[in-house]
Design a protein around this motif. Structure first.
Motif, PDB file in Angstrom:
ATOM      1  N   UNK A 162       3.237   2.174  -6.745  1.00 38.17           N
ATOM      2  CA  UNK A 162       4.118   2.838  -7.707  1.00 38.17           C
ATOM      3  C   UNK A 162       4.087   4.344  -7.503  1.00 38.17           C
ATOM      4  N   UNK A 163       2.904   4.892  -7.319  1.00 40.14           N
ATOM      5  CA  UNK A 163       2.778   6.334  -7.156  1.00 40.14           C
ATOM      6  C   UNK A 163       3.495   6.861  -5.934  1.00 40.14           C
ATOM      7  N   UNK A 164       3.543   6.071  -4.864  1.00 41.35           N
ATOM      8  CA  UNK A 164       4.140   6.533  -3.615  1.00 41.35           C
ATOM      9  C   UNK A 164       5.643   6.311  -3.553  1.00 41.35           C
ATOM     10  N   UNK A 168       3.387  -6.908 -16.379  1.00 43.68           N
ATOM     11  CA  UNK A 168       2.352  -6.023 -15.851  1.00 43.68           C
ATOM     12  C   UNK A 168       2.957  -4.932 -14.976  1.00 43.68           C
ATOM     13  N   UNK A 169       3.861  -5.316 -14.098  1.00 44.28           N
ATOM     14  CA  UNK A 169       4.466  -4.349 -13.171  1.00 44.28           C
ATOM     15  C   UNK A 169       5.313  -3.336 -13.928  1.00 44.28           C
ATOM     16  N   UNK A 170       6.120  -3.812 -14.874  1.00 43.48           N
ATOM     17  CA  UNK A 170       6.978  -2.901 -15.624  1.00 43.48           C
ATOM     18  C   UNK A 170       6.140  -1.900 -16.419  1.00 43.48           C
ATOM     19  N   UNK A 171       5.090  -2.376 -17.078  1.00 44.78           N
ATOM     20  CA  UNK A 171       4.245  -1.475 -17.873  1.00 44.78           C
ATOM     21  C   UNK A 171       3.597  -0.411 -16.990  1.00 44.78           C
ATOM     22  N   UNK A 172       3.124  -0.817 -15.810  1.00 43.17           N
ATOM     23  CA  UNK A 172       2.480   0.141 -14.909  1.00 43.17           C
ATOM     24  C   UNK A 172       3.481   1.174 -14.396  1.00 43.17           C
ATOM     25  N   UNK A 173       4.693   0.743 -14.105  1.00 44.68           N
ATOM     26  CA  UNK A 173       5.710   1.675 -13.624  1.00 44.68           C
ATOM     27  C   UNK A 173       6.160   2.617 -14.736  1.00 44.68           C
ATOM     28  N   UNK A 190       0.831  -1.200   0.000  1.00 42.61           N
ATOM     29  CA  UNK A 190       0.000   0.000   0.000  1.00 42.61           C
ATOM     30  C   UNK A 190       0.863   1.247   0.000  1.00 42.61           C
ATOM     31  N   UNK A 191       0.237   2.361  -0.403  1.00 41.62           N
ATOM     32  CA  UNK A 191       0.912   3.650  -0.303  1.00 41.62           C
ATOM     33  C   UNK A 191       1.161   4.000   1.160  1.00 41.62           C
ATOM     34  N   UNK A 214      -2.308  -6.268  -6.097  1.00 41.76           N
ATOM     35  CA  UNK A 214      -3.663  -5.738  -6.000  1.00 41.76           C
ATOM     36  C   UNK A 214      -3.674  -4.221  -5.851  1.00 41.76           C
ATOM     37  N   UNK A 215      -2.620  -3.655  -5.276  1.00 40.93           N
ATOM     38  CA  UNK A 215      -2.553  -2.211  -5.041  1.00 40.93           C
ATOM     39  C   UNK A 215      -1.359  -1.605  -5.776  1.00 40.93           C
ATOM     40  N   UNK A 216      -1.099  -2.144  -6.960  1.00 39.19           N
ATOM     41  CA  UNK A 216       0.112  -1.795  -7.697  1.00 39.19           C
ATOM     42  C   UNK A 216       0.206  -0.304  -8.007  1.00 39.19           C
TER      43      UNK A 216
END
Length: 466
Positions: free
Chosen positions: A224-226, A252-257, A189-190, A218-220
């Motif tokens: 990432x934002x935090x 999935x993680x790399x694309x979101x980041x 989580x953030x 689930x809270x990717x």
């Protein structure tokens, strides 16, 4: 230009000036220390050694955090499938009769029939009985349970504090010794990242959030934002989720980041066979290549450089494979999901005219975007704070320059940065440079400016035009 950074874990075999210099020459761009191993005196001495030998090299300190591990054992038990072992939360044991773990409440949350994994899922056990602090398990295969190895219980949601007293002590140590990044385990989580950030003063060390369980997935987006950097710990992720889906989770993680302009580290067993052998397997080469093509910013070695027989060869091989894979960068940086400024920097830097990219990045956000663009020209990031400047060297392809007293509020900070770089010999009078400023605040417009020393204040270019 290196478009993928190489993180090498410093351990017993690499903790000497000669090997550190050789690792850097082979391609190491970040040194990592694993806080789960050795004591603080060992880490303090190692940090001092790295600073004396490679003063501009960023240091990442992994904080044990909520990860469950076996303690240091005097006896590391070997076993066969079907053998019975006893795990315990009683820390007075040393492995001869019972194997102690570092989570005092583990025995309270387990029950017969629950699966327990160890050492990145290479060892598996089934709980048969819980008796007081003792957890009696049956081995599901042959193996050896060693000191300081991770313990995973994916079938049970283990309630643990976001920040433990041990975390607080390790973060205070990180601030005292001036490391550049801290790695935080099992971030979900953030709020977890923010709790760590409240304990950090002056914005340093920066935070590497490790995504390694279903909660993190689930809270990717909020994680990432935090965070400043994301790490994919494929060892724990494979045990905590589904082994068959780890490669899909990585994408999935790399694309979101990438969509948030955040660097991503891919870790675990990239060159595992090179701990004992001088050559990797073809599967490892393929794995590294695909990680780079997925868009990884950095690749991390653990045992390969900490305890392996061929640490320098492993770094050199990783750097070589990553360099070859990086030649196919066009497909990655043209993705419509990337921020417009990333695609604009990529296109403009490859125009054939640009000889350098200057990034104005007080927080590190803009530098992360520029690194994600994988520009063809060298990237220089000016910063007034020596520690924060060094931390930007983690970003692949970025060279940070410390300029004491740099005036961020000058009428034209980009021109001031160029003048400082010319004075220090990084730029010449004929250079054509692209200056980049970006904000994480979507209400503000990112600005790219193309300048030569004869063209001032320059040609402003909206990112959408590229």
């Amino acid at each position: 230009m290196a478009h993928v950074g190489i993180i090498a874990t410093v351990g017993p075999v690499s903790r000497n000036p000669e090997t550190l210099r050789a690792l850097a020459s082979a391609g190491m761009t970040v040194a990592r220390l694993n806080g789960s191993h050795a004591d603080l005196d060992w880490h303090r001495e190692t940090i001092q050694l790295i600073r004396s030998v490679l003063p501009d090299l960023p240091i990442l300190l992994d904080v044990p955090g909520r990860k469950i591990r076996t303690l240091q054992l005097a006896h590391e038990p070997r076993f066969s499938a079907g053998d019975r072992l006893t795990l315990t939360t009683d820390r007075s044991h040393d492995g001869r009769d019972k194997v102690p773990v570092n989570f005092d409440g583990l025995h309270e949350q387990l029950r017969p029939g629950v699966r327990v994994f160890a050492d990145d899922g290479t060892l598996a056990f089934l709980v048969e009985e819980v008796d007081g602090r003792d957890i009696h398990v049956r081995a599901l295969g042959d193996g050896q349970l060693r000191s300081r190895k991770g313990i995973n219980v994916p079938d049970v949601k283990l309630g643990r504090d976001l920040v433990t007293s041990a975390d607080e002590a390790m973060l205070a140590f990180a601030a005292e010794t001036g490391v550049d990044y801290v790695g935080i385990s099992f971030v979900e989580s953030a709020a977890h990242v923010q709790a760590i950030r409240r304990l950090i003063r002056n914005g340093s060390p920066r935070i590497v959030a490790k995504v390694e369980n279903q909660g993190g997935l689930d809270h990717l987006d909020e994680v990432i934002g935090a965070s400043d950097v994301i790490m994919i710990d494929r060892g724990d992720l494979s045990v905590e989720t589904e082994l068959d889906r780890v490669s899909l989770f990585q994408k999935q993680i790399i694309a979101a980041a990438q969509a948030r302009g955040k660097p991503v580290i891919v870790a675990t067993e990239l060159l595992h066979t090179m701990i004992e052998n001088p050559y990797p397997t073809k599967a490892e080469i393929s794995d590294i290549t695909n990680a780079v093509l997925d868009g990884a910013s950095l690749l991390m070695l653990s045992g390969e450089t900490a305890v392996g027989r061929f640490p320098v060869e492993a770094v050199a091989r990783l750097a070589s494979v990553a360099s070859v894979a990086s030649e196919d960068v066009g497909r990655i940086t043209r993705s419509p999901e990337l921020p417009q400024v990333v695609r604009a920097v990529h296109a403009l830097s490859r125009s054939g005219e640009v000889t350098g990219v200057i990034v104005l990045s007080r927080s590190g956000y803009a530098a992360g975007l520029v690194a994600a663009a994988r520009p063809a020209a060298p990237v220089l990031a000016v910063h007034s704070d020596e520690g924060l400047a060094r931390s930007l060297n983690l970003l692949p392809g970025v060279r940070a320059v410390h300029v004491p007293g740099f005036d961020w509020d000058a009428s034209d900070p980009a021109e001031a940065a160029i003048a400082a770089l010319v004075a220090r010999g990084f730029l010449g009078e004929a250079d054509v440079v692209l200056t980049v400023a970006a904000s994480a605040d979507e209400s503000r417009t990112d600005l790219l400016t193309l300048r030569t020393r004869r063209l001032s204040p320059g040609l402003a270019i909206e990112p959408q035009a590229a």
